[in-house]
Design a protein around this motif. Structure first.
Motif, short mmCIF file in Angstrom:
data_model
loop_
_atom_site.label_atom_id
_atom_site.label_comp_id
_atom_site.label_asym_id
_atom_site.label_seq_id
_atom_site.Cartn_x
_atom_site.Cartn_y
_atom_site.Cartn_z
N SER A 183 0.43 4.67 -13.94
CA SER A 183 -0.57 4.71 -12.88
C SER A 183 -1.78 3.93 -13.35
N ASP A 191 2.51 9.67 -5.93
CA ASP A 191 3.79 9.05 -6.23
C ASP A 191 4.29 8.24 -5.05
N ASP A 199 -1.94 11.67 -10.04
CA ASP A 199 -1.69 10.44 -9.27
C ASP A 199 -0.68 10.66 -8.15
N TYR A 236 -5.25 8.72 -6.01
CA TYR A 236 -5.21 9.87 -6.90
C TYR A 236 -4.96 11.15 -6.10
N LYS A 262 0.51 1.34 -10.84
CA LYS A 262 0.42 1.86 -9.47
C LYS A 262 -1.02 2.26 -9.16
#
Length: 365
Positions: free
Chosen positions: A137, A124, A122, A347, A343
């Motif tokens: 996530s 950030d 994922d 990806y 979140k």
């Protein structure tokens, strides 16, 4: 497993003459992997395809990424199953690239190696507090309710408060919001994981906030997904009227994109309908929050190490070329309390030894 697999493929490799048929290895058994296998088998008579995956079961994103209440999308598994049953195709699970077999070994064993393992990590935000518990996530949450073995033991905090925040306003964000807000009596008839359904039945979440940096015209979702979430029974849609104001630049975007115009119309219609509906204490709420971007996550005073909210910075749009607007912070901030943050910001893939990797973009170069 790795030694057995290596011996198996090596024996196949050296048992054939130099004119042996095309042998292809596809790493990853999701849609990309199976569509590739199908094309290879049809285009190259006599070609053999091995599909390997780190999981024991195939179908990747269709199995673990598609929402459980979207069975029509999962029909693709039928097509992939026919490919897997082809006499010149083999599926080999429980094999992880990089630990069980290296890329160089696969290159030695096959004529062609196709990397179709997708994005299993994922992006950030890189803001303070991102490591607090209670922040997940969307991928982790989706894998949890779909029964992915990596996240079957995840324990999302669904009880501490009545509010959850989702960062992002794309289709994945809508999927997650829909699962949180849809009646569990309806989810029970889907193939949602049993542990997830049990947790959702006891959930205290009644308000979900979808946060977007830009406005309703720029929301990165599709009309089909939006109509589905707007159609949830006993769901109150909340959108600030000021967020629905459009600028000449917004009008220009809608002129050049029927999809964006349709999404704006759906959101405006939902906001107008909410004004005339009567309040219901049992009603759940979906808040579309536009022109906000996360600045930091807030830590709970009562539960050290756990998130208690998000500090949001208000944004405005600035034009950067024809037909494009970006969000710019205004320096004004506000807090939004919650016990869980998801979140849904995109990806990224994971690096493979032997191939150049762009860590910033999260993909193979």
């Amino acid at each position: 497993m790795s030694r057995y697999l290596a011996r198996y493929m090596v024996s196949r490799y050296f048992s054939s003459a130099s004119s042996r048929p095309l042998h292809v290895c596809i790493v990853g058994s999701g849609p990309a992997g199976f569509y590739t296998a199908d094309k290879v088998l049809k285009a190259h008579e006599g070609a053999h395809v091995d599909i390997i995956d780190r999981l024991p079961t195939p179908f990747g994103l269709v199995r673990s990424g598609v929402a459980p209440d979207h069975p029509e999308t999962k029909i693709a598994i039928n097509q992939f199953s026919r490919v897997a049953q082809h006499e010149r195709c083999s599926f080999i699970g429980n094999v992880k690239l990089g630990s069980d077999l290296s890329l160089s070994e696969l290159r030695d064993l096959y004529h062609v190696v196709v990397l179709a393992y997708g994005a299993e990590s994922d992006k950030d935000l890189g803001i303070p507090g991102e490591s607090l518990s209670g922040i997940y996530s969307a991928r982790e949450f989706v894998w949890w309710y779909n029964g992915h073995p990596d996240y079957s033991s995840l324990k999302p905090d669904l009880k501490t408060s009545d509010s959850a925040v989702i960062l992002g306003q794309g289709n994945v964000a809508l999927d997650v919001a829909r699962i949180l807000l849809r009646p569990t009596t309806e989810l029970a008839s889907t193939d949602i994981a049993t542990h997830a359904l049990s947790a959702l039945k006891e959930s205290s979440i009644r308000k979900v906030y979808l946060i977007g940096r830009r406005g309703p015209v720029q929301a990165a979702l599709t009309a089909k997904e939006l109509r589905e979430v707007l159609g949830i029974k006993n769901l109150h849609i909340r959108i600030k009227q000021t967020d629905l104001s459009v600028t000449p630049a917004d009008e220009e975007e809608m002129k050049t994109s029927r999809a964006r115009k349709r999404i704006y119309e759906l959101l405006s219609k939902a906001a107008a309908a909410a004004k005339t509906s009567e309040a219901d204490p049992d009603q759940r709420e979906l808040h579309f929050v536009f022109f906000r971007q996360p600045d930091q996550f807030l830590e709970s005073d009562e539960r050290k190490g756990h998130v208690s909210g998000v500090n949001l910075q208000k944004t405005i749009l600035e034009s950067v070329g024809t037909g494009k607007q970006i969000a710019v912070g205004t320096g004004e901030f506000e807090d939004l309390n919650c016990s869980m943050v998801l979140k849904a910001i995109g990806y990224k893939s994971v690096p493979v030894n032997g191939l150049p990797f762009d860590h910033k973009k999260g993909g193979i170069i």
